[in-house]
Structure formats: C-alpha cells, structure tokens
Design a protein around this motif. Structure first.
Motif, PDB file in Angstrom:
ATOM      1  N   ARG A  61       0.915  -1.367   0.056  1.00 49.11           N
ATOM      2  CA  ARG A  61       0.065  -0.004   0.030  1.00 49.11           C
ATOM      3  C   ARG A  61       0.835   1.156  -0.011  1.00 49.11           C
ATOM      4  N   LYS A  62       2.019   1.162   0.558  1.00 50.38           N
ATOM      5  CA  LYS A  62       2.931   2.283   0.663  1.00 50.38           C
ATOM      6  C   LYS A  62       3.383   2.742  -0.551  1.00 50.38           C
ATOM      7  N   GLY A  64       1.712   2.076  -3.544  1.00 56.27           N
ATOM      8  CA  GLY A  64       0.591   1.976  -4.388  1.00 56.27           C
ATOM      9  C   GLY A  64       0.306   0.954  -5.191  1.00 56.27           C
ATOM     10  N   LYS A  65       0.553  -0.352  -4.462  1.00 50.97           N
ATOM     11  CA  LYS A  65       0.173  -1.595  -5.102  1.00 50.97           C
ATOM     12  C   LYS A  65      -0.582  -2.216  -3.949  1.00 50.97           C
ATOM     13  N   GLY A  66      -1.809  -1.740  -3.544  1.00 51.39           N
ATOM     14  CA  GLY A  66      -2.594  -2.383  -2.328  1.00 51.39           C
ATOM     15  C   GLY A  66      -3.566  -3.145  -2.894  1.00 51.39           C
ATOM     16  N   ALA A  67      -3.894  -3.485  -4.218  1.00 54.87           N
ATOM     17  CA  ALA A  67      -4.554  -4.551  -4.645  1.00 54.87           C
ATOM     18  C   ALA A  67      -4.036  -5.797  -5.150  1.00 54.87           C
ATOM     19  N   LEU A  68      -4.508  -7.035  -4.037  1.00 53.86           N
ATOM     20  CA  LEU A  68      -4.041  -8.165  -4.470  1.00 53.86           C
ATOM     21  C   LEU A  68      -4.999  -8.984  -5.401  1.00 53.86           C
ATOM     22  N   VAL A  69      -4.380  -9.513  -6.379  1.00 51.43           N
ATOM     23  CA  VAL A  69      -5.364 -10.286  -7.289  1.00 51.43           C
ATOM     24  C   VAL A  69      -4.705 -11.897  -7.621  1.00 51.43           C
ATOM     25  N   MET A  70      -5.442 -12.630  -7.579  1.00 48.17           N
ATOM     26  CA  MET A  70      -5.270 -13.789  -7.926  1.00 48.17           C
ATOM     27  C   MET A  70      -5.927 -14.290  -9.219  1.00 48.17           C
ATOM     28  N   VAL A  71      -5.088 -14.797 -10.175  1.00 47.25           N
ATOM     29  CA  VAL A  71      -5.789 -15.055 -11.628  1.00 47.25           C
ATOM     30  C   VAL A  71      -5.334 -16.680 -11.981  1.00 47.25           C
ATOM     31  N   GLY A  72      -6.354 -17.458 -12.227  1.00 45.00           N
ATOM     32  CA  GLY A  72      -6.282 -18.647 -12.727  1.00 45.00           C
ATOM     33  C   GLY A  72      -6.144 -18.562 -14.132  1.00 45.00           C
ATOM     34  N   VAL A  73      -5.328 -19.123 -14.904  1.00 48.32           N
ATOM     35  CA  VAL A  73      -5.085 -19.352 -16.361  1.00 48.32           C
ATOM     36  C   VAL A  73      -5.168 -20.784 -16.963  1.00 48.32           C
ATOM     37  N   VAL A  74      -6.020 -20.991 -17.873  1.00 51.57           N
ATOM     38  CA  VAL A  74      -6.312 -22.072 -18.547  1.00 51.57           C
ATOM     39  C   VAL A  74      -5.593 -21.756 -20.291  1.00 51.57           C
ATOM     40  N   LEU A  75      -4.753 -22.654 -20.426  1.00 55.84           N
ATOM     41  CA  LEU A  75      -4.005 -22.477 -21.864  1.00 55.84           C
ATOM     42  C   LEU A  75      -4.804 -23.170 -22.829  1.00 55.84           C
ATOM     43  N   LEU A 110      -1.763 -17.274 -10.897  1.00 58.05           N
ATOM     44  CA  LEU A 110      -0.775 -16.035 -10.880  1.00 58.05           C
ATOM     45  C   LEU A 110      -1.138 -15.313  -9.679  1.00 58.05           C
ATOM     46  N   LYS A 111      -0.124 -14.699  -9.030  1.00 56.15           N
ATOM     47  CA  LYS A 111      -0.341 -13.623  -7.937  1.00 56.15           C
ATOM     48  C   LYS A 111       0.114 -12.322  -8.362  1.00 56.15           C
ATOM     49  N   ILE A 112      -0.724 -11.470  -8.247  1.00 54.85           N
ATOM     50  CA  ILE A 112      -0.437 -10.023  -9.059  1.00 54.85           C
ATOM     51  C   ILE A 112      -0.680  -8.797  -7.895  1.00 54.85           C
ATOM     52  N   ARG A 113       0.010  -7.865  -7.966  1.00 62.54           N
ATOM     53  CA  ARG A 113      -0.025  -6.729  -7.011  1.00 62.54           C
ATOM     54  C   ARG A 113      -0.508  -5.606  -8.074  1.00 62.54           C
ATOM     55  N   VAL A 114      -1.529  -4.815  -7.763  1.00 65.33           N
ATOM     56  CA  VAL A 114      -1.557  -3.497  -8.668  1.00 65.33           C
ATOM     57  C   VAL A 114      -2.097  -2.670  -7.733  1.00 65.33           C
ATOM     58  N   GLY A 115      -2.291  -1.394  -8.377  1.00 58.97           N
ATOM     59  CA  GLY A 115      -2.930  -0.129  -7.642  1.00 58.97           C
ATOM     60  C   GLY A 115      -4.310  -0.452  -7.174  1.00 58.97           C
ATOM     61  N   ASP A 116      -5.376  -0.753  -8.279  1.00 58.01           N
ATOM     62  CA  ASP A 116      -6.729  -0.980  -8.099  1.00 58.01           C
ATOM     63  C   ASP A 116      -7.258  -1.671  -9.095  1.00 58.01           C
ATOM     64  N   MET A 117      -8.596  -1.825  -9.098  1.00 60.44           N
ATOM     65  CA  MET A 117      -9.397  -2.639 -10.070  1.00 60.44           C
ATOM     66  C   MET A 117      -8.981  -1.985 -11.350  1.00 60.44           C
ATOM     67  N   GLU A 118      -9.217  -0.743 -11.583  1.00 57.26           N
ATOM     68  CA  GLU A 118      -8.908  -0.042 -12.820  1.00 57.26           C
ATOM     69  C   GLU A 118      -7.575  -0.599 -13.370  1.00 57.26           C
ATOM     70  N   ASP A 119      -6.747  -0.462 -12.665  1.00 55.53           N
ATOM     71  CA  ASP A 119      -5.282  -0.838 -13.094  1.00 55.53           C
ATOM     72  C   ASP A 119      -5.199  -2.259 -13.325  1.00 55.53           C
ATOM     73  N   PHE A 120      -5.818  -3.073 -12.705  1.00 59.61           N
ATOM     74  CA  PHE A 120      -5.742  -4.684 -13.373  1.00 59.61           C
ATOM     75  C   PHE A 120      -6.665  -4.997 -14.499  1.00 59.61           C
ATOM     76  N   ASN A 121      -7.787  -4.181 -14.704  1.00 58.22           N
ATOM     77  CA  ASN A 121      -8.527  -4.224 -15.937  1.00 58.22           C
ATOM     78  C   ASN A 121      -7.700  -3.693 -16.903  1.00 58.22           C
ATOM     79  N   ARG A 122      -6.911  -2.796 -17.118  1.00 58.35           N
ATOM     80  CA  ARG A 122      -6.018  -2.419 -18.127  1.00 58.35           C
ATOM     81  C   ARG A 122      -4.980  -3.545 -18.306  1.00 58.35           C
ATOM     82  N   ILE A 123      -4.360  -3.738 -17.398  1.00 61.52           N
ATOM     83  CA  ILE A 123      -3.345  -5.068 -17.581  1.00 61.52           C
ATOM     84  C   ILE A 123      -3.939  -6.231 -18.243  1.00 61.52           C
ATOM     85  N   HIS A 124      -5.161  -6.847 -17.619  1.00 61.16           N
ATOM     86  CA  HIS A 124      -5.545  -7.838 -18.183  1.00 61.16           C
ATOM     87  C   HIS A 124      -6.074  -7.528 -19.460  1.00 61.16           C
TER      88      HIS A 124
END
Length: 154
Positions: A61-62, A64-75, A110-124
């Motif tokens: 959080r200090k 600017g990466k306060g949001a933790l997101v876990m992502v399951g990926v299927v190939l 995957l374990k991913i750190r981002v600033g917020d949901m909008e940040d993750f949406n862009r990365i995704h």
C-alpha cells in the motif's frame, strides 16, 4: 556435510528468516556460536542454496500496489511447447509476483499486485489475455490478506 543441517544451521536459518538484517555478530550471539563459525556456516547455507536471497518486504500500500489479485489461467493446449512459451512470456511481466503450474481446473495460478481494479482491468485487457496460448482467465480479487508470505516452518 553438504546438504545436512544440524541444530545450529537450523537456528541460523530460522533467525535469518525472521530478520534478514541481523549482523553476523548479532546472528552469532543469538545462535550461540562464535562470529567466525557463524560466518562460515551462513556462507555455506547460501552456497548450498538453503538461503536463496535476502531482501526487504515492501509494504504494498505504501508504494501504490494495495490490490492483490489471484488469476487462474487455462491454456488452449497442454503441450510442453505451449507451457514453455507461456512461462517464458509470463516471466517478463513485472507485475506478476508468483506464477505456479498447478493441477486442477487451471493450468497456472498467478499472484499479481496492482494499484486498484482499474489498473488490473487495463493490465488484463492489454497483457494477460494476449499471452501465448491463453484460452481463459478467472480473476479473484483478494478482499483481506489473512496470511501472506509466512515464514517456513522447519
């Protein structure tokens, strides 16, 4: 003695795992050995791979990466080539903290750190779904981190 750990080695490992900033003198005192013995043992623990690295754990959080997101990926294919291609590409993404090949409903988790949901949406939208072989992702936003990066028990 390669690969074998005695009670002093284990104590040194526990102490370093708890506080990697201990000086050799402090570590030796807490482990109950001389500084020279402690230094020699610690060097061996690093050389033999018992200690992979020592680094600071930054408060997400200090920075600017306060949001933790876990992502399951299927190939789309389960072949050694598709796994290798995905792994090579995912290793280049700096926002991915962990990537694990798993058994079950997903190929990778995957374990991913981002600033917020909008940040993750862009990365995704721009990077994750464009990775080689990705057929599907399932996203889990972490609501509360109960245990994170706990010390190994041994």
């Amino acid at each position: 003695m390669t690969g074998e750990l005695d009670r002093i080695d284990l104590k040194i490992l526990r102490l370093l795992q708890k506080n990697g900033r201990l000086s050799n003198a402090e570590l030796a005192d807490k482990a109950g050995v001389s500084p020279a013995t402690c230094h020699r043992r610690t060097q061996r623990l690093f050389e033999e791979g018992f200690v992979k690295e020592v680094r600071a754990i930054v408060a997400p959080r200090k920075v600017g990466k306060g949001a933790l997101v876990m992502v399951g990926v299927v190939l789309d294919r389960s072949t050694p080539e598709s796994f290798a291609s995905f792994e090579q590409a995912i290793a280049k993404l700096k926002f991915v903290l962990d990537c694990h090949l798993v058994a079950g409903d997903f190929d990778y988790f995957l374990k991913i750190r981002v600033g917020d949901m909008e940040d993750f949406n862009r990365i995704h939208g721009e990077q994750l779904i464009a990775l080689p072989g990705v057929r599907q992702t399932r996203t889990f936003f972490v609501m509360k981190e109960v245990v994170d990066n706990a010390a190994l028990e041994f």
